[in-house]
Design an enzyme around this catalytic site. Structure first.
Site, PDB file in Angstrom:
ATOM      1  N   LYS A  90      38.577 -31.796 -90.147  1.00 30.71           N
ATOM      2  CA  LYS A  90      37.633 -32.478 -91.044  1.00 30.71           C
ATOM      3  C   LYS A  90      37.046 -33.651 -90.291  1.00 30.71           C
ATOM      4  CE  LYS A  90      35.754 -33.242 -95.062  1.00 30.71           C
ATOM      5  NZ  LYS A  90      34.448 -33.104 -94.356  1.00 30.71           N
ATOM      6  N   LYS A 114      42.816 -41.378 -88.731  1.00 35.22           N
ATOM      7  CA  LYS A 114      42.155 -41.845 -89.955  1.00 35.22           C
ATOM      8  C   LYS A 114      42.481 -40.914 -91.122  1.00 35.22           C
ATOM      9  CE  LYS A 114      37.909 -42.700 -89.350  1.00 35.22           C
ATOM     10  NZ  LYS A 114      36.447 -42.825 -89.233  1.00 35.22           N
ATOM     11  N   LYS A 126      35.354 -33.322 -85.111  1.00 36.13           N
ATOM     12  CA  LYS A 126      34.061 -34.018 -85.100  1.00 36.13           C
ATOM     13  C   LYS A 126      33.063 -33.149 -84.352  1.00 36.13           C
ATOM     14  CE  LYS A 126      32.155 -37.956 -86.356  1.00 36.13           C
ATOM     15  NZ  LYS A 126      32.402 -38.820 -87.520  1.00 36.13           N
ATOM     16  N   GLY A 165      28.621 -35.528 -92.834  1.00 35.20           N
ATOM     17  CA  GLY A 165      27.601 -36.306 -92.140  1.00 35.20           C
ATOM     18  C   GLY A 165      28.186 -37.390 -91.248  1.00 35.20           C
ATOM     19  N   ASP A 166      27.339 -38.003 -90.464  1.00 32.74           N
ATOM     20  CA  ASP A 166      27.642 -39.182 -89.645  1.00 32.74           C
ATOM     21  C   ASP A 166      26.273 -39.736 -89.258  1.00 32.74           C
ATOM     22  OD1 ASP A 166      30.044 -40.572 -88.121  1.00 32.74           O
ATOM     23  OD2 ASP A 166      28.477 -40.390 -86.627  1.00 32.74           O
ATOM     24  N   THR A 210      32.084 -44.760 -97.864  1.00 36.24           N
ATOM     25  CA  THR A 210      32.509 -45.420 -96.620  1.00 36.24           C
ATOM     26  C   THR A 210      32.261 -46.918 -96.698  1.00 36.24           C
ATOM     27  OG1 THR A 210      31.935 -43.384 -95.458  1.00 36.24           O
ATOM     28  CG2 THR A 210      32.350 -45.329 -94.102  1.00 36.24           C
ATOM     29  N   SER A 377      35.363 -37.337 -99.214  1.00 38.94           N
ATOM     30  CA  SER A 377      35.033 -35.954 -98.853  1.00 38.94           C
ATOM     31  C   SER A 377      36.168 -35.024 -99.289  1.00 38.94           C
ATOM     32  CB  SER A 377      34.840 -35.824 -97.341  1.00 38.94           C
ATOM     33  OG  SER A 377      33.538 -36.205 -96.970  1.00 38.94           O
TER      34      SER A 377
HETATM   35  P1  NDP Z   1      23.283 -43.817 -90.290  1.00 37.60           P
HETATM   36  O1  NDP Z   1      22.572 -42.902 -89.359  1.00 37.60           O
HETATM   37  O2  NDP Z   1      23.044 -43.708 -91.750  1.00 37.60           O
HETATM   38  O3  NDP Z   1      22.989 -45.333 -89.882  1.00 37.60           O
HETATM   39  C1  NDP Z   1      23.288 -45.826 -88.619  1.00 37.60           C
HETATM   40  C2  NDP Z   1      22.782 -47.244 -88.519  1.00 37.60           C
HETATM   41  O4  NDP Z   1      23.227 -47.801 -87.286  1.00 37.60           O
HETATM   42  C3  NDP Z   1      21.276 -47.344 -88.507  1.00 37.60           C
HETATM   43  O5  NDP Z   1      20.873 -48.558 -89.060  1.00 37.60           O
HETATM   44  C4  NDP Z   1      20.942 -47.299 -87.019  1.00 37.60           C
HETATM   45  O6  NDP Z   1      19.732 -47.929 -86.683  1.00 37.60           O
HETATM   46  C5  NDP Z   1      22.113 -48.057 -86.439  1.00 37.60           C
HETATM   47  N1  NDP Z   1      22.409 -47.550 -85.088  1.00 37.60           N
HETATM   48  C6  NDP Z   1      22.746 -46.288 -84.727  1.00 37.60           C
HETATM   49  N2  NDP Z   1      22.905 -46.167 -83.411  1.00 37.60           N
HETATM   50  C7  NDP Z   1      22.652 -47.396 -82.916  1.00 37.60           C
HETATM   51  C8  NDP Z   1      22.672 -47.915 -81.620  1.00 37.60           C
HETATM   52  N3  NDP Z   1      22.946 -47.158 -80.544  1.00 37.60           N
HETATM   53  N4  NDP Z   1      22.400 -49.243 -81.487  1.00 37.60           N
HETATM   54  C9  NDP Z   1      22.127 -50.008 -82.577  1.00 37.60           C
HETATM   55  N5  NDP Z   1      22.111 -49.549 -83.836  1.00 37.60           N
HETATM   56  C10 NDP Z   1      22.362 -48.273 -83.996  1.00 37.60           C
HETATM   57  O7  NDP Z   1      24.835 -43.642 -89.928  1.00 37.60           O
HETATM   58  P2  NDP Z   1      26.111 -44.034 -90.820  1.00 37.60           P
HETATM   59  O8  NDP Z   1      25.817 -45.255 -91.597  1.00 37.60           O
HETATM   60  O9  NDP Z   1      26.560 -42.806 -91.506  1.00 37.60           O
HETATM   61  O10 NDP Z   1      27.199 -44.347 -89.691  1.00 37.60           O
HETATM   62  C11 NDP Z   1      27.370 -45.649 -89.125  1.00 37.60           C
HETATM   63  C12 NDP Z   1      28.727 -45.746 -88.454  1.00 37.60           C
HETATM   64  O11 NDP Z   1      29.764 -45.501 -89.425  1.00 37.60           O
HETATM   65  C13 NDP Z   1      29.001 -44.742 -87.325  1.00 37.60           C
HETATM   66  O12 NDP Z   1      29.856 -45.354 -86.369  1.00 37.60           O
HETATM   67  C14 NDP Z   1      29.765 -43.634 -88.026  1.00 37.60           C
HETATM   68  O13 NDP Z   1      30.565 -42.890 -87.123  1.00 37.60           O
HETATM   69  C15 NDP Z   1      30.620 -44.473 -88.966  1.00 37.60           C
HETATM   70  N6  NDP Z   1      31.160 -43.746 -90.115  1.00 37.60           N
HETATM   71  C16 NDP Z   1      30.324 -43.124 -91.007  1.00 37.60           C
HETATM   72  C17 NDP Z   1      30.841 -42.477 -92.110  1.00 37.60           C
HETATM   73  C18 NDP Z   1      29.978 -41.888 -93.178  1.00 37.60           C
HETATM   74  O14 NDP Z   1      30.528 -41.498 -94.210  1.00 37.60           O
HETATM   75  N7  NDP Z   1      28.673 -41.844 -93.018  1.00 37.60           N
HETATM   76  C19 NDP Z   1      32.307 -42.352 -92.288  1.00 37.60           C
HETATM   77  C20 NDP Z   1      33.087 -43.122 -91.353  1.00 37.60           C
HETATM   78  C21 NDP Z   1      32.517 -43.745 -90.300  1.00 37.60           C
HETATM   79  P3  NDP Z   1      18.390 -47.071 -86.506  1.00 37.60           P
HETATM   80  O15 NDP Z   1      17.906 -46.788 -87.894  1.00 37.60           O
HETATM   81  O16 NDP Z   1      17.508 -47.966 -85.728  1.00 37.60           O
HETATM   82  O17 NDP Z   1      18.779 -45.835 -85.760  1.00 37.60           O
END
Ligand code: NDP
Length: 445
Positions: A90, A114, A126, A165-166, A210, A377
């Site tokens: 997962k 986790k 992943k 998603g991620d 999250t 999830s």
């Molecule tokens: P999204 O794609 O919804 O949002 C990502 C955000 O981070 C955007 O604002 C993006 O900016 C910014 N970002 C991405 N890459 C970079 C980078 N290289 N440098 C600077 N800013 C960056 O993703 P999520 O919110 O889903 O995920 C965010 C984090 O949380 C990740 O590390 C993910 O692995 C983790 N996570 C997510 C979960 C989930 O349920 N979604 C669960 C657990 C962990 P921009 O719009 O400019 O790209």
């Protein structure tokens, strides 16, 4: 690091050259495991760690698709099925140009522990692709998702591997992926993907989970010192799924959310971030955060700057790995930060974590703090299996109980190992022991 662990770590690095994020994630866990190896020689005997560091299966595939101008595009797809001791693999799918095997393995490795911490029956995995959805039309994203699933479908299933998603994969992408899975397999197998739309098998609270969970965890940490979010100044990096709902929960708990960012810059809004406006710009219009300041008088946009330059008592890194380094950590500590909780995966560098811990900041590692997403999830899978759907209140209540449970498990484990308040140690050890026990029971597989 413990000598035995050091030897395994060196082996991992030699076998997986160039995968720096994966090496970093392994190091971070190994730093905590010395005392566990002393207490549990049976884990050493059964080579539990060597096995844990080698994914059960790694799938890499070509993803061909045509863009809107009729040109053929080729991307690379990945799914790393890391560990199934506790349940089906997962973990999410990430679509971002930076994705390569080392990123997917770091995320998959983290995911094992986790998922164990949630107490739910889920293993770790992943996946993703170096596809960049930014600037692509809906039709292009759909064609890409369909091509991606045309290979992935044979490897997944509700009892085998359940992606979600991620970064770069939200409700729209999960919809296209699910549609193609259903078409190829001729099965309405709701439990094969999570993060689905509410009208077709999704769970209430999954989009929020999250971010909400991260703040709930941080709030539990604050409570151990008689604190709370009420009236606190909070800064958040990112403006995606995790960031938006972390900001919402922080506001619900009475905090003032001052700033958030995207990969181009950050906004400061002394009146408090208007979350609906961020959501409208980023999620609905798929625009840039710069537009937030253009539409809101109280906000200032700083192009190219770091959100960690804003003073706050609570910092929530919710964007991406290694986005908060040592210099930013020192600055935040000097500015009076008291609580840091990782909404993203591994957003703080090891040096930054050390700065926070030495300064006595309450620090929550991502594998504990952001586990609310995967836990919900698993609640979505439960609802799918029983063909039921729960209310928002009931699901949020379950999420809250799970986050409090993870917090307490980490805190108790840290205490048991003589390091009260060390949530990094608590999360790594509690997660590891749960998986190690299952692996021992299941024999050499
Ligand atoms: P999204 O794609 O919804 O949002 C990502 C955000 O981070 C955007 O604002 C993006 O900016 C910014 N970002 C991405 N890459 C970079 C980078 N290289 N440098 C600077 N800013 C960056 O993703 P999520 O919110 O889903 O995920 C965010 C984090 O949380 C990740 O590390 C993910 O692995 C983790 N996570 C997510 C979960 C989930 O349920 N979604 C669960 C657990 C962990 P921009 O719009 O400019 O790209």
């Amino acid at each position: 690091m413990h000598a035995k662990l050091l030897a395994i770590r060196d082996q991992v690095q030699a076998r997986n050259p160039g995968e720096v994020e994966f090496h970093q994630a392994v190091d971070e866990v190994f730093e905590s495991l010395g005392p566990v190896m002393e207490r549990h020689p049976e884990y050493v005997e059964a080579a539990v760690l060597e096995r844990l560091c080698e994914p059960e299966r790694q799938i890499i595939f070509r993803v061909p698709w045509t863009d809107d101008s009729g040109h053929v595009q080729i991307n690379r797809g990945f799914r790393v099925e890391y560990n199934s001791a506790l349940g089906p693999y997962k973990g999410g799918l990430r679509f971002h140009p930076s994705v390569y095997l080392g990123i997917v393995k770091f995320l998959g490795f983290e995911q094992i522990f986790k998922n164990a911490l949630t107490g739910m029956p889920i293993g770790g995995g992943k996946g993703g692709s170096d596809f960049d959805p930014r600037g692509r039309s809906d039709a292009e994203v759909m064609r890409f998702c369909q091509s991606f699933m045309t290979e992935l479908y044979r490897h997944i299933g509700e009892y085998t591997d359940v992606p979600a998603g991620d970064i770069g994969v939200g409700g729209r992408e999960i919809g296209y992926l699910f549609g193609q899975y259903k078409r190829i397999t001729n099965r309405y197998e709701s439990g094969v993907l999570t993060g689905k739309g509410l009208g077709w098998g999704g769970s209430l609270v999954r989009p929020e989970a999250t971010g909400y969970g991260t703040v709930l965890f941080a709030n539990e940490m604050a409570k151990t010192r008689g604190g709370s979010f009420d009236g606190k100044r909070v800064i958040v990096s990112g403006s995606g799924n995790v960031a938006i709902y972390a900001m919402q929960k922080a506001q619900q708990l009475g905090a003032v959310v001052l700033a958030c960012s995207d990969s181009d810059g950050y906004v400061v809004d002394e009146a408090g971030i208007d979350i609906e406006l961020v959501r409208q710009i980023k999620e609905v219009e798929r625009g840039r955060l710069k537009e937030y300041a253009e539409r809101r008088g109280s906000a200032v946009y700083v192009a190219g700057g770091s959100v960690w330059d804003v003073d706050a008592e609570v910092a929530l890194p919710c964007a991406t790995q290694n986005e908060l380094g040592e210099a930013a950590a020192v600055r935040l500590v000097n500015a009076g930060v008291k609580v840091v909780a990782e909404g993203a995966n591994m957003p703080c560098t090891p040096e930054a974590v050390t700065v926070f811990q030495k300064a006595g900041v309450l620090f929550a590692p991502g594998k504990a703090a952001n586990a609310g997403g995967v836990a919900t999830s698993a609640l979505e899978m439960q609802q799918n299996a029983s063909r039921d759907s729960w209310t928002f209140e009931h699901t949020e209540q379950r999420l809250t109980e799970i986050m409090v449970g993870i917090h307490d498990r980490c805190a108790e484990t840290a205490e048991l190992y003589g390091q009260p308040g060390n949530y990094v140690l608590g999360a790594n050890v509690a997660g590891f022991v749960k998986v190690a026990e299952a692996m021992l029971a299941q024999g050499l597989v």
